[in-house]
Motif scaffolding. Structure first.
Motif, PDB file in Angstrom:
ATOM      1  N   PHE A 120     164.131  48.036  76.180  1.00 46.69           N
ATOM      2  CA  PHE A 120     164.828  46.864  76.706  1.00 46.69           C
ATOM      3  C   PHE A 120     164.471  45.627  75.886  1.00 46.69           C
ATOM      4  CE2 PHE A 120     165.866  43.513  79.839  1.00 46.69           C
ATOM      5  CZ  PHE A 120     167.198  43.857  80.061  1.00 46.69           C
ATOM      6  N   GLY A 121     163.228  45.518  75.487  1.00 45.70           N
ATOM      7  CA  GLY A 121     162.861  44.413  74.610  1.00 45.70           C
ATOM      8  C   GLY A 121     163.646  44.433  73.317  1.00 45.70           C
ATOM      9  N   ALA A 122     163.832  45.636  72.752  1.00 44.54           N
ATOM     10  CA  ALA A 122     164.611  45.759  71.522  1.00 44.54           C
ATOM     11  C   ALA A 122     166.072  45.406  71.763  1.00 44.54           C
ATOM     12  CB  ALA A 122     164.491  47.186  70.991  1.00 44.54           C
ATOM     13  N   ALA A 123     166.590  45.762  72.944  1.00 45.50           N
ATOM     14  CA  ALA A 123     167.986  45.450  73.263  1.00 45.50           C
ATOM     15  C   ALA A 123     168.201  43.946  73.360  1.00 45.50           C
ATOM     16  CB  ALA A 123     168.383  46.129  74.576  1.00 45.50           C
ATOM     17  N   LEU A 124     167.261  43.228  73.960  1.00 52.98           N
ATOM     18  CA  LEU A 124     167.393  41.774  74.060  1.00 52.98           C
ATOM     19  C   LEU A 124     167.332  41.131  72.681  1.00 52.98           C
ATOM     20  CD1 LEU A 124     165.143  40.957  77.175  1.00 52.98           C
ATOM     21  CD2 LEU A 124     167.635  41.196  77.086  1.00 52.98           C
ATOM     22  N   ALA A 125     166.457  41.647  71.827  1.00 54.76           N
ATOM     23  CA  ALA A 125     166.290  41.041  70.500  1.00 54.76           C
ATOM     24  C   ALA A 125     167.445  41.350  69.567  1.00 54.76           C
ATOM     25  CB  ALA A 125     164.976  41.537  69.879  1.00 54.76           C
ATOM     26  N   ALA A 126     168.101  42.506  69.756  1.00 55.17           N
ATOM     27  CA  ALA A 126     169.123  42.937  68.798  1.00 55.17           C
ATOM     28  C   ALA A 126     170.469  42.262  69.011  1.00 55.17           C
ATOM     29  CB  ALA A 126     169.275  44.455  68.870  1.00 55.17           C
ATOM     30  N   GLY A 127     170.793  41.888  70.235  1.00 58.23           N
ATOM     31  CA  GLY A 127     172.040  41.178  70.464  1.00 58.23           C
ATOM     32  C   GLY A 127     173.217  42.081  70.787  1.00 58.23           C
ATOM     33  N   GLU A 167     170.680  35.023  74.652  1.00 58.39           N
ATOM     34  CA  GLU A 167     170.780  35.741  73.383  1.00 58.39           C
ATOM     35  C   GLU A 167     169.731  35.245  72.375  1.00 58.39           C
ATOM     36  OE1 GLU A 167     172.331  38.317  73.293  1.00 58.39           O
ATOM     37  OE2 GLU A 167     173.980  38.194  74.723  1.00 58.39           O
ATOM     38  N   PRO A 168     169.509  36.021  71.307  1.00 56.85           N
ATOM     39  CA  PRO A 168     168.505  35.605  70.307  1.00 56.85           C
ATOM     40  C   PRO A 168     168.720  34.203  69.749  1.00 56.85           C
ATOM     41  CG  PRO A 168     169.139  37.884  69.936  1.00 56.85           C
ATOM     42  CD  PRO A 168     170.050  37.356  71.004  1.00 56.85           C
ATOM     43  N   ASP A 169     169.988  33.717  69.752  1.00 56.92           N
ATOM     44  CA  ASP A 169     170.234  32.374  69.226  1.00 56.92           C
ATOM     45  C   ASP A 169     170.063  31.291  70.286  1.00 56.92           C
ATOM     46  OD1 ASP A 169     172.451  32.668  70.844  1.00 56.92           O
ATOM     47  OD2 ASP A 169     173.922  32.626  69.211  1.00 56.92           O
ATOM     48  N   GLY A 170     169.633  31.686  71.508  1.00 57.20           N
ATOM     49  CA  GLY A 170     169.346  30.718  72.555  1.00 57.20           C
ATOM     50  C   GLY A 170     170.494  30.416  73.494  1.00 57.20           C
ATOM     51  N   ARG A 171     171.659  30.987  73.244  1.00 54.62           N
ATOM     52  CA  ARG A 171     172.810  30.714  74.101  1.00 54.62           C
ATOM     53  C   ARG A 171     172.899  31.730  75.240  1.00 54.62           C
ATOM     54  NH1 ARG A 171     177.803  30.467  70.055  1.00 54.62           N
ATOM     55  NH2 ARG A 171     176.719  32.350  69.324  1.00 54.62           N
TER      56      ARG A 171
END
Length: 552
Positions: A120-127, A167-171
């Protein structure tokens, strides 16, 4: 009617008529003194289960987890959480169980992981659109900016079944599905990596010697294509609507493909490895589809667990269960309590028409303790006389009630938190069991207090207080389990006798079973009374009691 169970002359697999005892690890026995039960504690108390006479132990989750839902939020399926011990402790438990002739079944949680799981951590980071997110149910939101959940599904624990991520870009970005707590994201079982991973998890524990798996939320892993809205109240047990619609999140056809694949894995190992489904599915004919010859071996009988104290309702449950299981050639299973429901000693302490559907708190009407225990003992003897397998929940052999007066400040169930206290949750049935009446935490462990407080009344219900005491609930269970095995009741059948109004009376082999649910004592048929849940009065069976009689 007569059940179509296997003849005693035929050698049945061990699970066909096994009595399996559920251990809730954090509440069984604490070896290290931190107030929470652990694997070494369980190992130290396995002699109690062997003396009780059960065939196997089912362990609720002990895997590595942040424990936001008492271990049903798994972050590593191949390791033991430090609060419970180590992999070496798990191996030692398996070894000791084998020495005592006990088999071991472990919980498997395949519908969701913990939000702390590396996947799940990888899923959040990957987008969005990534390989990593394909393992979970991520979707874009509705509305012009995706600000609304993808559909209207509700969590079983209360609130929306969707949580929006950053998302990884903060949005603000996509939403992920969690049919339970937001810390339990649902896996997407259409993804081949998910299926491969769980094949490997099964093999990991089978290689260590476990005898089977209890599959959590076995009816929930596959969702209807397109995730359509569902305009009905969310619940774990949810059959078709009057118009014939089935919930899009439960009991979808694809789950059967998963279990056929798993069955091939289990069948590749020696020793009759088994699976039992926690499938909240109705009616029985839908449930037994999980028990076809190449799928599950057993499924919990929640119709029996939910049945109220009444002769007609109980007989209808027995008949419908045996008939539906006969169609697929599977043994029935019977269960009265578990870690998710009000203990049957407390449930039966209410009038049948006012039996609570969930947990009970200090401000709710309280059960009649004496009535509840009397009926619980009678219900147990009725259950253990039925053909098939049976499941016991830790502490029921002591006649433990729920702790119905737990203060709010000690509750830990996410159901309580997510509903703002409207649902008191399941903590009352999870309170650590008492081993002695004088030791700290009633012998649960060396610490002066347990992770949930125990009521003072439990001192007289402890193992030490009941051991060897004639008429105690503990000795009733020991006697019933010994006789059940000697008489081979689990391999028998049901032939109804009577009828007498509000009395259940049937023959199973050479044993006659009489359960008196009427308002007055009743005569017993001729023969030796082998066991009774309450003392006879003038040779008659009192109200709310069950007796086993050897045919004269």
């Amino acid at each position: 009617m007569t059940s179509a169970n296997r003849s005693p002359a035929v050698q049945a697999p061990w699970w066909h008529d096994a009595v399996i005892y559920q251990v809730y690890p954090r509440s069984f026995a604490d070896a290290d003194g931190d107030g929470v039960g652990d694997l070494p504690g369980i190992t130290s108390r396995l002699d109690h289960l062997a003396a009780l006479g059960v065939d196997a132990v089912w362990l609720s989750p002990f895997y590595r987890s942040p424990q936001r839902d008492a271990g049903y939020d798994v972050s590593d399926y191949r390791d033991v959480d430090p609060v419970f011990g180590t992999l070496e402790d798990a191996d030692a438990l398996l070894t000791r169980a084998r020495e005592l002739g006990l088999r071991v079944v472990v919980d498997l949680v395949p519908n969701h992981t913990s939000s702390d799981h590396p996947w799940f951590g990888a899923a959040l980071a990957a987008g969005p659109g990534s390989r990593e997110r394909a393992r979970y149910v991520f979707r874009d939101g509705r509305g012009p900016r995706g600000e609304q959940p993808p559909n209207n599904w509700r969590s079983v624990f209360g609130g929306s079944a969707w949580t929006r991520v950053v998302e990884p870009d903060g949005r603000p970005g996509q939403w992920y599905l969690h049919l339970f707590d937001s810390s339990q994201p649902d896996l997407d079982w259409t993804d081949p990596e998910v299926a491969d991973e769980f094949d490997a998890v099964l093999r990991f524990w089978l290689d260590r010697g476990v005898d089977g798996f209890r599959v959590d939320v076995a009816h929930g892993m596959v969702k209807a294509e397109g995730l359509p809205d569902w305009d009905h109240e969310q619940a774990l047990l949810q059959g078709s609507t009057p118009s014939g619609e089935r919930p899009p999140m439960w009991d979808q056809e694809g789950v059967h493909d998963i279990y056929r694949r798993w069955r091939q894995v289990l069948d590749s190992y020696p020793g009759d490895r088994m699976m039992v489904a926690e499938a909240w599915v109705a009616p029985q004919e839908r449930l037994t589809r999980y028990l076809r010859g190449d799928e599950m071996h057993q499924a919990f009988n929640f119709d029996h667990l939910k049945a109220r104290w009444g002769a007609r309702e109980l007989r209808e449950v027995v008949d419908s269960t045996l008939a539906a299981h006969a169609v697929v050639g599977a043994p029935a299973t019977w269960v009265l309590s578990n870690h998710d429901v009000l203990r049957h000693t407390s449930r039966f302490g209410y009038p049948p028409e006012r039996m609570p559907a969930g947990g009970v708190g200090p401000d709710d009407p309280q059960p009649d303790a004496d009535l509840g225990l009397r009926r619980a003992r009678a219900a147990t003897l009725l259950m253990l006389a039925l053909p098939g397998g049976a499941y016991l929940y830790q502490g029921e052999e002591l006649g433990l009630p729920d702790h119905t007066t737990l203060p709010d400040e000690v509750r830990q169930d996410p159901q309580f938190a997510r509903t703002g206290g409207a649902d008191v949750g399941r903590d009352g049935c999870r309170v650590p069991i008492p081993w002695s009446g004088t030791a700290p935490s009633y012998g649960f462990g060396p610490a002066p207090a347990a992770w949930l407080p125990q009521p003072p009344s439990w001192a007289e219900l402890s193992v030490a207080a009941q051991e060897g005491r004639e008429g105690s609930t503990l000795e009733l269970y020991r006697g019933a389990l010994r006789l059940r095995r000697e008489l081979r009741l689990g391999l028998g059948g049901v032939r109804w006798l009577g009828p007498r109004e509000d009395v259940l009376e049937f023959a199973n082999g050479s044993t006659t079973v009489v359960a008196n649910l009427s308002g007055e004592s009743v005569d017993l048929p001729a023969g030796e009374v082998l066991l009774a849940s309450a003392p006879l009065v003038g040779g008659r069976l009192p109200v709310d009691a069950t007796a086993w009689i050897a045919a004269g």
